[in-house]
Write a protein that holds these residues in place. Structure first.
Motif, short mmCIF file in Angstrom:
data_model
loop_
_atom_site.label_atom_id
_atom_site.label_comp_id
_atom_site.label_asym_id
_atom_site.label_seq_id
_atom_site.Cartn_x
_atom_site.Cartn_y
_atom_site.Cartn_z
N VAL A 39 32.07 -4.60 0.12
CA VAL A 39 31.15 -5.68 -0.21
C VAL A 39 31.51 -6.36 -1.52
O VAL A 39 32.13 -5.76 -2.40
N ASP A 40 31.14 -7.61 -1.60
CA ASP A 40 31.19 -8.36 -2.84
C ASP A 40 29.91 -9.18 -2.91
O ASP A 40 28.94 -8.86 -2.24
N ASP A 41 29.89 -10.23 -3.70
CA ASP A 41 28.67 -10.99 -3.91
C ASP A 41 28.68 -12.30 -3.12
O ASP A 41 28.14 -13.30 -3.56
N SER A 42 29.28 -12.30 -1.94
CA SER A 42 29.40 -13.52 -1.14
C SER A 42 28.47 -13.49 0.07
O SER A 42 27.98 -12.44 0.49
N ASP A 43 28.26 -14.68 0.64
CA ASP A 43 27.47 -14.78 1.86
C ASP A 43 28.17 -14.07 3.02
O ASP A 43 27.51 -13.48 3.88
N THR A 44 29.50 -14.12 3.04
CA THR A 44 30.22 -13.46 4.13
C THR A 44 30.05 -11.94 4.04
O THR A 44 29.96 -11.26 5.06
N SER A 45 29.98 -11.43 2.84
CA SER A 45 29.77 -9.99 2.66
C SER A 45 28.37 -9.60 3.15
O SER A 45 28.20 -8.59 3.83
N ALA A 46 27.38 -10.41 2.83
CA ALA A 46 26.02 -10.14 3.30
C ALA A 46 25.96 -10.19 4.82
O ALA A 46 25.28 -9.37 5.45
N ALA A 47 26.70 -11.11 5.43
CA ALA A 47 26.75 -11.19 6.89
C ALA A 47 27.41 -9.95 7.48
O ALA A 47 26.99 -9.44 8.53
N ALA A 48 28.43 -9.44 6.80
CA ALA A 48 29.10 -8.22 7.27
C ALA A 48 28.15 -7.03 7.19
O ALA A 48 28.13 -6.19 8.11
N VAL A 49 27.37 -6.94 6.14
CA VAL A 49 26.39 -5.84 6.01
C VAL A 49 25.37 -5.94 7.14
O VAL A 49 25.00 -4.93 7.75
N LYS A 50 24.94 -7.14 7.44
CA LYS A 50 23.97 -7.35 8.52
C LYS A 50 24.55 -6.89 9.87
O LYS A 50 23.89 -6.21 10.65
N GLU A 51 25.80 -7.24 10.11
CA GLU A 51 26.45 -6.84 11.37
C GLU A 51 26.67 -5.33 11.42
O GLU A 51 26.45 -4.69 12.45
N ALA A 52 27.07 -4.74 10.30
CA ALA A 52 27.26 -3.29 10.25
C ALA A 52 25.92 -2.57 10.46
O ALA A 52 25.87 -1.52 11.10
N VAL A 86 43.79 -5.67 4.50
CA VAL A 86 43.21 -4.48 5.12
C VAL A 86 43.67 -4.38 6.57
O VAL A 86 44.10 -3.32 7.03
N MET A 87 43.59 -5.49 7.29
CA MET A 87 44.00 -5.47 8.71
C MET A 87 45.44 -5.04 8.89
O MET A 87 45.77 -4.32 9.82
N ARG A 88 46.31 -5.49 8.00
CA ARG A 88 47.74 -5.17 8.12
C ARG A 88 48.04 -3.70 7.79
O ARG A 88 49.00 -3.15 8.29
N ALA A 89 47.21 -3.09 6.93
CA ALA A 89 47.55 -1.77 6.41
C ALA A 89 46.80 -0.60 7.02
O ALA A 89 47.17 0.54 6.81
N THR A 90 45.74 -0.85 7.78
CA THR A 90 44.93 0.25 8.26
C THR A 90 45.11 0.52 9.75
O THR A 90 45.28 -0.41 10.53
N PRO A 91 45.04 1.79 10.12
CA PRO A 91 45.03 2.12 11.54
C PRO A 91 43.61 2.06 12.12
O PRO A 91 43.41 2.19 13.32
N VAL A 92 42.62 1.85 11.25
CA VAL A 92 41.21 1.83 11.65
C VAL A 92 40.88 0.44 12.20
O VAL A 92 41.30 -0.57 11.64
N PRO A 93 40.11 0.35 13.29
CA PRO A 93 39.69 -0.97 13.78
C PRO A 93 38.91 -1.72 12.70
O PRO A 93 38.15 -1.13 11.93
N VAL A 94 39.12 -3.04 12.65
CA VAL A 94 38.47 -3.88 11.65
C VAL A 94 37.69 -4.98 12.37
O VAL A 94 38.24 -5.68 13.22
N LEU A 95 36.43 -5.12 12.00
CA LEU A 95 35.61 -6.22 12.50
C LEU A 95 35.42 -7.19 11.35
O LEU A 95 34.87 -6.83 10.30
N LEU A 96 35.91 -8.43 11.52
CA LEU A 96 35.77 -9.45 10.49
C LEU A 96 34.59 -10.35 10.84
O LEU A 96 34.45 -10.79 11.97
N VAL A 97 33.77 -10.62 9.83
CA VAL A 97 32.58 -11.43 10.02
C VAL A 97 32.70 -12.65 9.14
O VAL A 97 32.97 -12.54 7.94
N ARG A 98 32.50 -13.81 9.74
CA ARG A 98 32.55 -15.07 8.99
C ARG A 98 31.18 -15.73 9.02
O ARG A 98 30.42 -15.55 9.96
N THR A 99 30.90 -16.50 8.01
CA THR A 99 29.70 -17.31 7.99
C THR A 99 30.13 -18.76 8.24
O THR A 99 31.28 -19.11 7.98
#
Length: 152
Positions: free
Chosen positions: A9-22, A133-146
Motif C-alpha cells: 500500500v501507499d497513499d494513492s487512490d489505486t492503493s485504496a482500491a486494491a485494499v477494497k478488492e483484497a 513485482v509481476m516480472r519477479a514473483t512466482p506468486v499470482p498478482v492482481l492489479l487494480v486500477r482506478t
C-alpha cells in the motif's frame, strides 16, 4: 483458494482500491491479509546537504508509513478482518524486489496491488513497481486500477 494475500500500500487512490478488492477476496475466502508499505531510507541519505537532518527525515518516513498502514488496517478491521501490518525498509534498492522478497518469506498466495497505469514517457521516467513485482514473483498478482482523473 487464496488464504494468504499480500497487499502493498501507499497513499494513492489505486492503493485504496486494491485494499477494497483484497478485502472482498479475504471475506469470501476467509483469507489473511498482510499489508506492507515500503520506505526508501536512502532517498535523503545521498545528500550531503548540511540543511537536512537525515535521521529525522528517515524517522518521519517511518512514522508516516506506520500511520498509513494503520489507516488501511482500520478499513480491514471494519470489514471484520484482522490484518497483519509490516513496514518494510529499503536502502536505495528496488521497491518491487523488497515486496517480492517479503511475499516469499510470508508465503503469500496472491499479491493484490494498485497500479497507476501510466504509459509512455511517464512510465519510462517513473517506472512501475507493479510491473517489477509481476516480472519477479512466482506468486499470482492482481492489479487494480482506478478510473483516470478528469473523467477520461
Amino acid at each position: 483458494m487464496y488464504q494468504r494475500i499480500l497487499v502493498p500500500v501507499d497513499d494513492s487512490d489505486t492503493s485504496a482500491a486494491a485494499v477494497k478488492e483484497a478485502t472482498r477476496f479475504a471475506c469470501e475466502q476467509r483469507a489473511v491479509i498482510r499489508l506492507v508499505h515500503v520506505i526508501d531510507l536512502a532517498q535523503f541519505a545521498w545528500s550531503a546537504n548540511e540543511f537536512l537532518d537525515v535521521p529525522q527525515l528517515q524517522e518521519a518516513l517511518r512514522n508516516s508509513g506506520k500511520l498509513l498502514l494503520e489507516r488501511h488496517a482500520e478499513a480491514l478491521r471494519e470489514a471484520g478482518l484482522t490484518p497483519e501490518q509490516e513496514l518494510l525498509e529499503a536502502w536505495g534498492g528496488n521497491l518491487a524486489h523488497t515486496i517480492v522478497e517479503d511475499a516469499g518469506k510470508w508465503n503469500a498466495q496472491l499479491i493484490v496491488m494498485g497500479t497507476h497505469g501510466f504509459g509512455g514517457l511517464t512510465h519510462l521516467l517513473l517506472g512501475s513497481v507493479a510491473e517489477g513485482v509481476m516480472r519477479a514473483t512466482p506468486v499470482p498478482v492482481l492489479l487494480v486500477r482506478t478510473p483516470a482523473h478528469g473523467g477520461k
